[in-house]
Motif scaffolding. Sequence first.
Motif, mmCIF file in Angstrom:
data_model
loop_
_atom_site.group_PDB
_atom_site.id
_atom_site.type_symbol
_atom_site.label_atom_id
_atom_site.label_comp_id
_atom_site.label_asym_id
_atom_site.label_seq_id
_atom_site.Cartn_x
_atom_site.Cartn_y
_atom_site.Cartn_z
ATOM 1 N N THR A 250 42.577 55.264 35.135
ATOM 2 C CA THR A 250 41.171 54.958 35.361
ATOM 3 C C THR A 250 40.490 54.827 34.016
ATOM 4 O OG1 THR A 250 41.134 56.190 37.418
ATOM 5 C CG2 THR A 250 39.030 55.761 36.387
ATOM 6 N N GLN B 189 45.301 41.050 37.323
ATOM 7 C CA GLN B 189 44.255 41.592 36.462
ATOM 8 C C GLN B 189 42.988 40.761 36.644
ATOM 9 O OE1 GLN B 189 46.094 43.459 32.564
ATOM 10 N NE2 GLN B 189 46.486 41.266 32.552
ATOM 11 N N HIS C 251 38.043 45.412 43.439
ATOM 12 C CA HIS C 251 39.154 46.356 43.303
ATOM 13 C C HIS C 251 39.771 46.715 44.641
ATOM 14 C CE1 HIS C 251 35.805 49.246 43.949
ATOM 15 N NE2 HIS C 251 36.731 50.069 44.416
ATOM 16 N N HIS D 35 43.620 45.950 45.320
ATOM 17 C CA HIS D 35 44.516 47.081 45.552
ATOM 18 C C HIS D 35 45.191 47.015 46.912
ATOM 19 C CE1 HIS D 35 42.432 49.723 42.277
ATOM 20 N NE2 HIS D 35 43.248 48.817 41.773
ATOM 21 N N ARG E 99 44.599 45.684 38.317
ATOM 22 C CA ARG E 99 43.578 46.258 37.444
ATOM 23 C C ARG E 99 42.314 45.400 37.473
ATOM 24 N NH1 ARG E 99 47.063 48.059 32.058
ATOM 25 N NH2 ARG E 99 48.560 49.377 33.166
ATOM 26 N N ASP F 168 41.983 54.583 40.469
ATOM 27 C CA ASP F 168 42.914 54.155 39.436
ATOM 28 C C ASP F 168 42.848 52.645 39.258
ATOM 29 O OD1 ASP F 168 43.818 56.707 38.981
ATOM 30 O OD2 ASP F 168 45.544 56.539 40.323
ATOM 31 N N GLY F 169 43.012 52.209 38.017
ATOM 32 C CA GLY F 169 43.099 50.789 37.724
ATOM 33 C C GLY F 169 41.787 50.051 37.792
ATOM 34 N N SER G 94 37.604 49.940 36.003
ATOM 35 C CA SER G 94 36.696 50.439 34.977
ATOM 36 C C SER G 94 35.353 49.746 35.120
ATOM 37 C CB SER G 94 37.258 50.169 33.573
ATOM 38 O OG SER G 94 37.238 48.772 33.305
ATOM 39 N N LEU H 177 42.312 48.498 29.452
ATOM 40 C CA LEU H 177 42.759 48.354 30.842
ATOM 41 C C LEU H 177 43.550 47.070 31.061
ATOM 42 C CD1 LEU H 177 42.568 49.643 33.703
ATOM 43 C CD2 LEU H 177 40.595 48.153 34.088
ATOM 44 N N LEU H 178 43.102 45.961 30.466
ATOM 45 C CA LEU H 178 43.718 44.667 30.716
ATOM 46 C C LEU H 178 44.708 44.320 29.610
ATOM 47 C CD1 LEU H 178 40.564 42.614 31.822
ATOM 48 C CD2 LEU H 178 42.114 44.007 33.240
#
Length: 277
Positions: free
Chosen positions: A2, A77, A92, A96, A103, A125-126, A128, A149-150
């Motif tokens: 995260t 991503q 997200h 997911h 992400r 998670d994943g 931001s 993150l990416l």
Amino acid sequence: MTASEPVPDPVDEIDLTLPNPARVYDYMLGGAHNFATDREFAERVLAALPDTREVALANRAFLGRAVRACLDRGVRQFLDLGSGIPTAEPVHEIAHRADPAARVAYVDVEPVSVAMSRQILTGVDGASITAADLTDAGAVLAAPGVADLLDPAEPVAVLAVSVLHFVRDDDLLGALFDRYVTAFGPGSMLVVSHGSTDVDDPHTAERMRTIERFTRDTAQPARSRDRALLRRLLVDRPGHRLELLEPGLVDVSYWRAEDGQPPAGMYAVVGEVVPRR
């Protein structure tokens, strides 16, 4: 993982005398992250244009279809610029469901959107949230919530949905997206929706002109762009082009929609970034 980063306390930064597009949009979608000034502005728009809420919902539905199209092409991503508040089928959650390891880096400049996003994404998670202005591509791409993150070597879908009509400078807009879409690996995508008066339906064109007049008195006045200008600024670029996914540059209500919806007056741009040789 995260990823998030500290942001200023929004209370000190919010001008409650001016409605903000992200919070107005949240209200139109039935959200609760808005203030009285946003609701009053939205109700004035709805009184003049009763179908504006349906337009907001059509735009949100387009976002979902476009994200799924990117997922179908193997993209895992996402950089969501001007993301607003990630509620009502946010990126997200869609990503997911397809791949829990996907992400999503959200970016917004509006303090309430950032603060509410931080709350929503706690423990996710994943995903931001970065407090940054999308018109400063260097700051966005270097921010920890994006850079940590990416993976820049892998493809990223750059999303700018219902936000670029608030970037009024054409040259700036074109240069920004030259930077964004070439910052990531082969197979990267661009997803945009943008308001326009260049449509066949007179009612739809007048709706956008009315919204432009309304937003002159907000924190972020809007401007429309026609199909030819959007193609020049986002699709046919000197260093690269977008290979548009079918059905091409069409109203968001017609972009891979299953049910017949009236036009929203917003063009959809969804394509893969292809370098010129």
